[in-house]
Write an enzyme that holds these catalytic residues in place. Structure first.
Site, PDB file in Angstrom:
ATOM      1  CG  HIS A  58      -1.920  -1.065   1.233  1.00 35.72           C
ATOM      2  ND1 HIS A  58      -3.066  -0.994   1.999  1.00 35.72           N
ATOM      3  CD2 HIS A  58      -1.986  -2.253   0.578  1.00 35.72           C
ATOM      4  CE1 HIS A  58      -3.798  -2.078   1.808  1.00 35.72           C
ATOM      5  NE2 HIS A  58      -3.153  -2.858   0.951  1.00 35.72           N
ATOM      6  CD  GLU A  60      -1.746   4.672   3.081  1.00 37.58           C
ATOM      7  OE1 GLU A  60      -2.854   5.218   3.173  1.00 37.58           O
ATOM      8  OE2 GLU A  60      -1.535   3.683   2.340  1.00 37.58           O
ATOM      9  CB  CYS A  91      -1.875   1.957   5.976  1.00 41.12           C
ATOM     10  SG  CYS A  91      -1.735   1.240   4.316  1.00 41.12           S
TER      11      CYS A  91
END
Length: 160
Positions: A58, A60, A91
């Site tokens: 992801h 992040e 995240c």
């Protein structure tokens, strides 16, 4: 939040959004993130899940990984994470493990759900509302404590 702080937040959120938009054209998901370290250094990440076949990539998490590698530390204490969208539980957990001081996000989970990224079931899972998504069972065995005993006995351990 004072004027200068608000300007910085907007600037970094705008950059995270720019990264997310550009990432779509590059074959990735519509998410971007920026980590600003206490010393002012900046690390960026985009969603690479489908591009890298990595469900943990992801935006992040990618930004946190880059910040840790670039700073040569797993402890990002004092860092600020700016995300184009509300961080999912993965995240958020990565941010907590990295000791990120603060998180700002632009779009929220409802905006993401409106285009097919519905993390609501994950939030419900961690809230204890619905564990049918993936059953998890504590199954202790006689050796359960062995890794922790090895850790405690190892003099060269690095606390984190």
């Amino acid at each position: 939040m004072g004027g200068m702080d608000a300007d910085n937040v907007s600037r970094y959120l705008e950059r995270a959004v720019e990264l997310g938009v550009a990432n779509v054209a590059d074959g990735g998901g519509p998410f971007g993130a920026v980590v600003r370290m206490p010393d002012g250094s900046v690390f960026e990440g985009t969603n690479r899940v489908t591009r890298d076949n990595d469900p943990t990539a992801h935006a992040e998490v990618v930004a946190i990984r880059r910040a840790a590698a670039g700073s040569r530390t797993f402890d990002l204490r004092g860092a600020v994470l700016y995300s184009s969208c509300e961080p999912c539980p993965l995240c958020l957990a990565a941010s907590l493990w990295a000791h990120v001081a603060k998180v700002y996000f632009a779009a929220d989970r409802h905006d993401a759900a409106a285009v097919g990224f519905d993390d609501a079931r994950f939030y419900e899972y961690f809230d204890g509302v619905d564990h049918t998504l993936m059953p998890i069972t504590h199954s202790p065995i006689a050796e359960s404590a062995a890794p922790f005993e090895a850790w405690t006995a190892f003099g060269g351990r690095v606390k984190y």
